[in-house]
Each structure stands twice: as structure tokens, then as C-alpha cells.
Design a protein around this motif. Structure first.
Motif, short mmCIF file in Angstrom:
data_model
loop_
_atom_site.label_atom_id
_atom_site.label_comp_id
_atom_site.label_asym_id
_atom_site.label_seq_id
_atom_site.Cartn_x
_atom_site.Cartn_y
_atom_site.Cartn_z
N PHE A 30 -5.30 -10.66 -9.05
CA PHE A 30 -5.28 -11.05 -7.64
C PHE A 30 -4.46 -12.33 -7.52
N VAL A 31 -3.34 -12.28 -6.81
CA VAL A 31 -2.44 -13.43 -6.70
C VAL A 31 -2.98 -14.43 -5.67
N LEU A 32 -3.08 -15.69 -6.10
CA LEU A 32 -3.52 -16.78 -5.23
C LEU A 32 -2.33 -17.52 -4.62
N GLU A 33 -1.30 -17.80 -5.45
CA GLU A 33 -0.11 -18.53 -5.00
C GLU A 33 1.11 -18.00 -5.75
N GLY A 34 2.26 -17.99 -5.07
CA GLY A 34 3.52 -17.62 -5.72
C GLY A 34 3.80 -16.14 -5.69
N LYS A 35 4.80 -15.74 -6.51
CA LYS A 35 5.21 -14.34 -6.62
C LYS A 35 5.12 -13.92 -8.08
N LEU A 36 4.48 -12.80 -8.31
CA LEU A 36 4.24 -12.28 -9.65
C LEU A 36 4.74 -10.84 -9.72
N ASN A 37 5.50 -10.53 -10.77
CA ASN A 37 5.94 -9.17 -10.99
C ASN A 37 5.05 -8.55 -12.07
N VAL A 38 4.50 -7.39 -11.77
CA VAL A 38 3.69 -6.66 -12.75
C VAL A 38 4.51 -5.45 -13.19
N ASN A 39 4.90 -5.44 -14.46
CA ASN A 39 5.58 -4.29 -15.04
C ASN A 39 4.51 -3.42 -15.69
N TYR A 40 4.56 -2.13 -15.44
CA TYR A 40 3.54 -1.23 -15.99
C TYR A 40 4.13 0.16 -16.18
N GLN A 41 3.90 0.72 -17.37
CA GLN A 41 4.29 2.10 -17.66
C GLN A 41 5.72 2.41 -17.20
N GLY A 42 6.65 1.46 -17.35
CA GLY A 42 8.03 1.70 -16.97
C GLY A 42 8.35 1.48 -15.50
N ASP A 43 7.40 1.02 -14.72
CA ASP A 43 7.57 0.75 -13.29
C ASP A 43 7.26 -0.72 -13.04
N SER A 44 7.41 -1.20 -11.81
CA SER A 44 7.06 -2.58 -11.52
C SER A 44 6.59 -2.72 -10.08
N ASN A 45 5.87 -3.81 -9.84
CA ASN A 45 5.31 -4.10 -8.52
C ASN A 45 5.34 -5.60 -8.32
N GLU A 46 5.96 -6.07 -7.26
CA GLU A 46 6.00 -7.50 -6.95
C GLU A 46 4.82 -7.85 -6.04
N LEU A 47 4.04 -8.84 -6.46
CA LEU A 47 2.86 -9.26 -5.71
C LEU A 47 3.03 -10.67 -5.19
N THR A 48 2.49 -10.93 -3.99
CA THR A 48 2.44 -12.27 -3.43
C THR A 48 0.99 -12.59 -3.08
N ALA A 49 0.75 -13.81 -2.62
CA ALA A 49 -0.61 -14.27 -2.34
C ALA A 49 -1.39 -13.26 -1.50
N GLY A 50 -2.61 -12.95 -1.96
CA GLY A 50 -3.49 -12.02 -1.27
C GLY A 50 -3.36 -10.58 -1.74
N GLN A 51 -2.39 -10.29 -2.61
CA GLN A 51 -2.22 -8.93 -3.10
C GLN A 51 -2.82 -8.79 -4.50
N PHE A 52 -3.19 -7.56 -4.85
CA PHE A 52 -3.81 -7.32 -6.15
C PHE A 52 -3.25 -6.07 -6.79
N PHE A 53 -3.52 -5.95 -8.10
CA PHE A 53 -3.08 -4.79 -8.87
C PHE A 53 -4.15 -4.50 -9.91
N VAL A 54 -4.51 -3.23 -10.07
CA VAL A 54 -5.53 -2.82 -11.03
C VAL A 54 -4.86 -2.27 -12.29
N ILE A 55 -5.32 -2.75 -13.45
CA ILE A 55 -4.77 -2.34 -14.74
C ILE A 55 -5.89 -1.68 -15.56
N PRO A 56 -5.93 -0.36 -15.60
CA PRO A 56 -6.97 0.31 -16.38
C PRO A 56 -6.68 0.21 -17.88
N ALA A 57 -7.70 0.40 -18.68
CA ALA A 57 -7.54 0.41 -20.14
C ALA A 57 -6.46 1.43 -20.51
N GLY A 58 -5.62 1.05 -21.47
CA GLY A 58 -4.57 1.93 -21.96
C GLY A 58 -3.23 1.78 -21.26
#
Length: 113
Positions: free
Chosen positions: A49-77
Motif C-alpha cells: 500500500f503506497v503512502l507517498e511517491g510512485k512505486l513500480n511493481v514488476n510481476y510475472q513479466g508485467d508491471s503496475n505503477e502505484l501512487t499514494a492510496g493505491q495497493f497491489f496484492v502479491i500472492p505466494a509464488g
């Protein structure tokens, strides 16, 4: 009240807010342009869960840019890596398996640790 623990990392720092037998909560600070390992977990399930700034989450060959207030779920594996596009502060809420990390690639030479 639990004692807060700060761990310094090559990319910034993580502050352990709570760690018990059911869940773990960390606040992470990552400097702009830095990234964590390309990694996955056998058991650990995380929500970022992003509090401040911009974070890129790379996952399984894809990516998602997150900013404050956004979240991303990372399951096991799921193979993933976070990269700070700006100085970034985010929460990691997860299951309690703190040492469950398999590093596939790491620019700081920590593969396999």
C-alpha cells in the motif's frame, strides 16, 4: 506496545511495526531509482500500500505503477520486484513468514540470501 525495529537496506530502509504469529506490518522507504530483489515467496502473501511517491511493481513479466492510496496484492509464488520511481514510502502487510524470500536477481549481490 511492541518495539519498532528499523532495518537499513541498500535501497533504503524498512521499519517493522508489528510481527506476530498471524501477520506482519512494515513501513518501507525506497530511494528514487532503487529496487528490491527480483524475488518470490513460497508461503508469504503480501499487500503493498503506497503512502507517498510512485512505486513500480514488476510481476510475472508485467508491471503496475502505484501512487499514494493505491495497493497491489502479491500472492505466494508470484515473482515480483518493486522499483521506486520517486522517493517512496509504502506499507507491506503480510503473513508472518519474514525469512521466506527466494532472490532470483539482486543488483546488490544478495542472490540466494
Amino acid at each position: 506496545m511492541s518495539k519498532i525495529k528499523i532495518i537499513y537496506k541498500p535501497w533504503g530502509s524498512e521499519t517493522i511495526i508489528e510481527h506476530n504469529d498471524k501477520y506482519m506490518v512494515k513501513e518501507l522507504f525506497m530511494r528514487k531509482g532503487e529496487c528490491c530483489s527480483l524475488q518470490y515467496h513460497k508461503q508469504k502473501h503480501e499487500t503493498i500500500f503506497v503512502l507517498e511517491g510512485k512505486l513500480n511493481v514488476n510481476y510475472q513479466g508485467d508491471s503496475n505503477e502505484l501512487t499514494a492510496g493505491q495497493f497491489f496484492v502479491i500472492p505466494a509464488g508470484m515473482v515480483h520486484r518493486m522499483t521506486a520511481l520517486t522517493d517512496c514510502k509504502y506499507l507491506e502487510c503480510s503473513t508472518p513468514e519474514n525469512d521466506d524470500v527466494i532472490r532470483l536477481e539482486d543488483k546488490y549481490g544478495r542472490e540466494g540470501h
